[in-house]
Scaffold this active site. Structure first.
Site, short mmCIF file in Angstrom:
data_model
loop_
_atom_site.label_atom_id
_atom_site.label_comp_id
_atom_site.label_asym_id
_atom_site.label_seq_id
_atom_site.Cartn_x
_atom_site.Cartn_y
_atom_site.Cartn_z
N THR A 17 0.82 -1.22 0.00
CA THR A 17 0.00 0.00 0.00
C THR A 17 0.85 1.27 0.00
OG1 THR A 17 -1.57 -1.24 1.31
CG2 THR A 17 -1.88 1.12 1.24
N GLY B 265 2.76 -2.68 8.22
CA GLY B 265 2.88 -3.29 9.54
C GLY B 265 4.27 -3.82 9.77
N GLU C 226 -6.69 -5.86 3.18
CA GLU C 226 -6.62 -7.08 2.38
C GLU C 226 -7.88 -7.27 1.55
OE1 GLU C 226 -3.93 -9.73 5.33
OE2 GLU C 226 -4.27 -10.39 3.28
#
Lengths: 721, 721
Positions: A177, A216, A469
């Site tokens: 992303t 993350g 997701e």
């Protein structure tokens, strides 16, 4: 609050009560509430073995037993177990706890089967989503991406030799992303330009919009990332490919050219160190490119083999997992809310001595029981999804290993329907779970608002499941689109094979049928007929949309989302019916409650909410529609009522997993709650750290004094002269 | 995520792109995104003056101007203003900030009119709900309760002489809810036993269930509480009355017999020190009882005058306020989400150079525009509610002061309908606002999940609005019940007077009508006809429920909630139509957008969601229903599309109030966002405090080494002998 109109009226009549209640002694003679007794009494009436029901829910004996053992293992592990005081952790403290738990989890990954570890991880993810996602970013995204996009040797190197698969030496993150690109991965703007002179790729962030965002593990943990970047060779843009890019050296210090930061506070999952990354002319060797499908030669020749689409299969795992998470979250929160509903009493309905149990109010039943039924349907449906997904991966590995073209072709068919199924289940069920948590929270009133009863943290942690997701709306639109296209293919004579969507082969017949599938009340009681009605609605709806779909798919976005939801429910209903037929003996004590739940599930989750569509396409007759919406759901709730404690106990989630003071098994709601609150927040601390500010405010001098009395009459006289 | 089915298909076709995109230079030639430009371009097209629209929203020129000045005052005040880093505060830090802000607010209460201060407080409550509620607990609950239940002298003493009305000397909390008693106030079990010997009441908590719970301010701030307790005199229980009970002495130390604790972590409103209280034989003088309505004489004679019902009027203020809060929250979040939707681009729809603005996707419009329309309806509706509530209080004060029996009687009629209106607006709108925040969050994708964009904290802080000061379901059932009873009275020939429910006087006619009110498409365009359709539905629905209501009100709980929602929308729609007719000139530039919004409001918030009921009772014809559900909402969205920046700008909420990095006025989404994230989370800190744990994990010795090699082949040989 009492219904005020009532109070007004009642008081008006009374003025002075002609029959006042006599009380004795110096304090009131009322008895303390005894929720534990109420819950125990209903529990004693459960007429089936919990293990049998649990096996039905989990899909079989082996899986059920593994899960029960894992619950026990987690409950006993001092690092992994939950404690009420965890709800008081600050972001810093939560990250510390999560780091310790990840460390503890690595001990298990080294000694148990990967399948068992994944199951452990799945369960841990329900009680510590931050920890779950931090491990999954490495195992599910980084390593899986290498597996899906890299060669076998590349996978062996990064995952095994470098031990990323064991969270050792390396820890990978998933650089997909960007700040300006979420759902549209193909629009990523990070570049990977091949430099033939040095045989390297130059990874670069051209502008702020291409900053990797939400990554993350990037902020503090990851040593490497897979980076989604545009492959540019000799000024030609080959689209987005994947590259392994080191972020930190073996001393865990950032590498030059890598700018990384913490994206800071989030709505939930505070335990995850999400970060942003900017690359400035970062050079990686050519062999860091993942080249299972796309290869760049030393001379800069690019080959794109035909099976590249299979690289996206690695994205399915997350969706399948999130659908299953929805079941476990549903189980956890319906358990809490229904135990509370049985234990809590409020208002006196029949003029008796005691107040009425919340669970006996029809409105309360209508709020909670449909979610309980949905959770049962989600259990069996998501178990099937998991099984089919595993099968798909096994076939793919086998096909590629043996170069079995036919198997690969069939696998691609199955992959297509798996994209639809996982997409529609993930989006529908994560949405539903989000609503379920919020409704269960409200059903526990003010106590639902206490952190120690776990609704708040879970809702906030959960919320992102509807976005990442595969944003739910994007996923659902995609599933809806495939359904429309598939129906069109079938109409054109191309029947489906090796696909879970084969029921659409009947679409031409179903779409043409004039007579409503459900015409009388008795039809509503026949699960097979209801399943047919859902098929018919999907077929008619899709056929209706085909003409518009040719001119503008976007304009029917809302309808595609509805189709996706219907597809999810068709899948769950089909599975529920089939498993009830195949796995539950005629005389089994679990049959009756399951049959009732099945009906409640489809009436309250399919027929009723989509009644507008069922009517519009003439699948349900108007008269039956009134029955479905008005009287039948309440009747089904009444039938399910006696079983609710047994049905929630059958989820077999232990207190450590439920992790909610008012939801504990023993049902001693008030004592559990008050004693923990007292333990965590020491009543000896009667003054807050800010007390000085506050006391000074209360005891402040008068306004006049603070104004130095310079607005007084006296001063007026002086200053007016 | 991209729609995967698409990608698969596209890639399959491509293999190697025959027309690859040429890029130049060593980095990609793509341009950075420019959301600010897109927003500015649409802003330039706004064809009306924002002030005119703002005056329509706020109900008039004076209120609009006051609000704009207050926005400015708050933005300039260094203590009251918002900052992005506030989203990183821990519970402790948030409570410190809140205490400082309360202190600052007391400076204003001393120098501005009470009405202006209340408006300031109302606005502050939107951006700092914890601070808002802490002040409101004292002013809105403690002081108001004394006003409603105490004599004028009692009020003068506590609120004025003791300065509780200025948050000075005293700070009161509201001891109503108990651990075992939330909605059922009449069931409270704390006792107040009159001791004739000493002329005192003994306040006592008989058991755990009667522990006062959730009491805002009790943990650390309050010096006094109003305590809801059962009045027991000479062994007779007179029901729940109110008493002022001191908790802390002038040194802010707890008094003997008072046990207090912090109830700890909560889902939201962490800045509030909610506490629990247990009283053990706490003695208060008889004159601490609030005795406007109920009096206990020195000899223990109890008098309960006829007007006690008016004591509950003090509870209305909170509900009226929460309905208005819903409007401001709706305005804030639709502004953020729509600015983002205009600035954000995603996927390329038409094959052009740029990606498509989110706001141009029909699905995105369908998700957000109905909420925008609802917010407009809520603005005018809640302004009317506020006006009517103020009128009611003024009449009550006047009636009591002059002992005007007729005025008091009429006021009681108006009070009854105010209970219905405030209950149905509070419940419906706080639910809707909760959904609105969540949907707007999702519509901003991942960026909606960042704390700095404010969705998470607001949702969690907001959530309790659906539960407290009248649990929404309890309030809605109560409103629904009154509607059913009222319709029955009208059927029995008792017409309504001095009531906002007077439209129900037509119920007999409306309920009997056989012909659908809305039969053709054109009918849907006529707001007055739609209003009539809502009246007709309420009438028919209520008449239908009357027979069951006699045997069991509980069994129709779900239907009563629907009635309450319909009542809310009737109120909003009626007001919207009326104000548009009365206040907006025919040629005003705000007329066109408002007319379109009005239609979108009632189609997407009333006709469509309640279509099942409209059909069931034959108020809307089946053919029109298809039009209402399928094609018309999208057409209305398309009509509203050009106005969205103007319509959200018209809320006039400044950046300080919006308090969201992606929602700022200048629309420079990505720069605003990244620069604040970098400022708050210093990228120089590349290692987390837990890094040692984490690095040690990555660099741990092998499993074999940690097992001291005692499972090796060599050892096997030794130990097998």
């Amino acid at each position: 609050m009492a219904p005020m109109a009532d109070l007004i009226k009642r008081n008006k009549k009374l003025d002075i009560d002609p029959n006042p209640k006599k009380v004795e002694g110096t304090t009131s003679s009322t008895e303390p509430p005894s929720p534990a007794k109420d819950i125990a009494a209903e529990r004693a009436n459960t007429k089936w073995g919990l293990k049998e029901m649990h096996e039905f829910l989990e899909g079989g004996e082996a899986k059920s037993t593994e899960i029960l053992r894992l619950y026990q293992s987690i409950e006993r592990d001092p690092t992994l177990q939950t404690r009420p005081e965890h709800f008081d952790l600050t972001q810093k403290e939560e990250r510390q706890l999560v780091a310790e738990r990840i460390n503890q989890m690595t001990k298990y990954i080294e000694i148990e089967s990967y399948a068992k570890f994944r199951r452990r991880l799945q369960l841990m993810t329900v009680i510590d989503p931050s920890m779950g996602i931090r491990i999954l970013v490495n195992l599910g995204l980084f390593v899986n991406c290498i597996k899906g996009n890299g060669t076998q040797k590349q996978y062996d190197f990064w995952a095994k030799k470098k031990e990323a698969g064991h969270l050792k030496q390396l820890y990978g993150c998933f650089g997909m992303t960007e700040l300006g690109h979420g759902s549209n991965v193909a629009g990523c703007e990070t570049t990977a330009i091949f430099d033939e002179a040095t045989d390297e790729f130059i990874i670069d962030t051209p502008h702020i919009g291409a900053t990797k965002w939400w990554i993350g593990g990037a902020a503090h943990s990851a040593t490497h990332t897979v980076c989604y970047a545009r492959l540019i060779v000799k000024d030609i843009d080959y689209g987005v490919k994947t590259f392994v890019v080191p972020l930190r050296d073996s001393q865990h210090n950032l590498l030059p050219g890598i700018a990384v930061g913490d994206i800071g506070a989030k709505m939930g999952r505070q335990g995850v160190d999400n970060g942003w990354i900017q690359f400035t002319e970062v050079r990686i060797p050519r062999f860091f490119m993942l080249q299972r499908w796309c290869k760049v030669s030393r001379q800069g020749n690019v080959t794109l083999p035909p099976l590249e689409q299979l690289s996206y299969i690695s994205l399915l795992e997350g969706r399948v997992g999130m659908a299953a998470d929805s079941y476990r979250i549903g189980a956890r929160y319906t358990t809490i809310a229904l135990r509370y509903a049985v234990g809590r009493r409020q208002f006196n309905r029949d003029g008796g001595e005691e107040e009425t149990q919340l669970v006996n109010y029809p409105l309360h039943q209508r709020r909670l029981f449909p979610y309980l039924a949905l959770t049962y349907a989600a259990a069996v449906g998501t178990d099937r999804l998991e099984v089919e997904h595993n099968q798909l991966l096994a076939n793919l590995d086998k096909g590629l290993a043996t170069n079995d073209k036919l198997l690969l072709k069939n696998t691609i068919n199955a992959t297509k329907s798996m994209f639809v199924d996982s997409g529609s289940l993930k989006s529908t069920l994560t949405w539903d779970a989000s609503d379920l948590i919020a409704e269960c929270r409200q059903a526990c009133g003010g106590h639902g608002y206490s952190s120690y009863n776990s609704f708040g943290k879970t809702w906030s942690d959960w919320s992102v499941q509807t976005t990442w997701e595969g944003d739910n709306n994007v996923l659902a639109m995609s599933a809806g689109k495939t359904i429309i296209k598939t129906v069109q293919q079938v109409l054109n004579g191309r029947k489906l094979k090796d696909s879970s969507l084969e029921f659409l082969n009947d679409a031409p017949t179903l779409a043409k049928a004039k007579k409503a599938v459900i015409r009388i009340r008795e039809h509503v009681d026949d699960p097979d007929r209801v399943l047919k009605a859902v098929s018919a609605l999907i077929a008619k709806f899709a056929v209706d949309l085909i003409p518009v779909s040719h001119t503008s798919m976007d304009s029917i976005g809302p309808q595609r989302v509805i189709l996706s939801k219907l597809r999810c429910h068709h899948y769950l209903l089909e599975t529920f019916i089939q498993r009830l037929n195949d796995q539950v003996k005629a005389k089994s004590p679990i049959r009756e409650p399951l049959e009732k739940l099945l009906r409640l599930y489809y009436v309250s989750n399919i027929l009723s909410p989509f009644i507008g569509e069922f009517l519009r396409f003439g699948v349900v007759s108007p008269k039956t529609a009134i029955y479905i919406n008005a009287t039948y759901p309440q009747q089904l709730c009444t039938e399910v009522r006696p079983f609710v404690i047994g049905l929630t106990d059958s989820f077999e989630q232990p207190d450590n997993f439920i992790h909610s003071l008012i939801g504990k098994y023993n049902g001693d709601i008030y004592n559990n709650y008050l004693s923990a609150v007292k333990t965590i927040n020491n009543p000896l601390k009667t003054k807050a750290p800010y007390s000085e500010t506050f006391e000074a405010m209360l005891n402040r001098p008068s306004l006049e004094e603070r104004q130095r009395f310079e607005r007084s009459k006296e001063v007026e006289e002086i200053l007016s002269k």
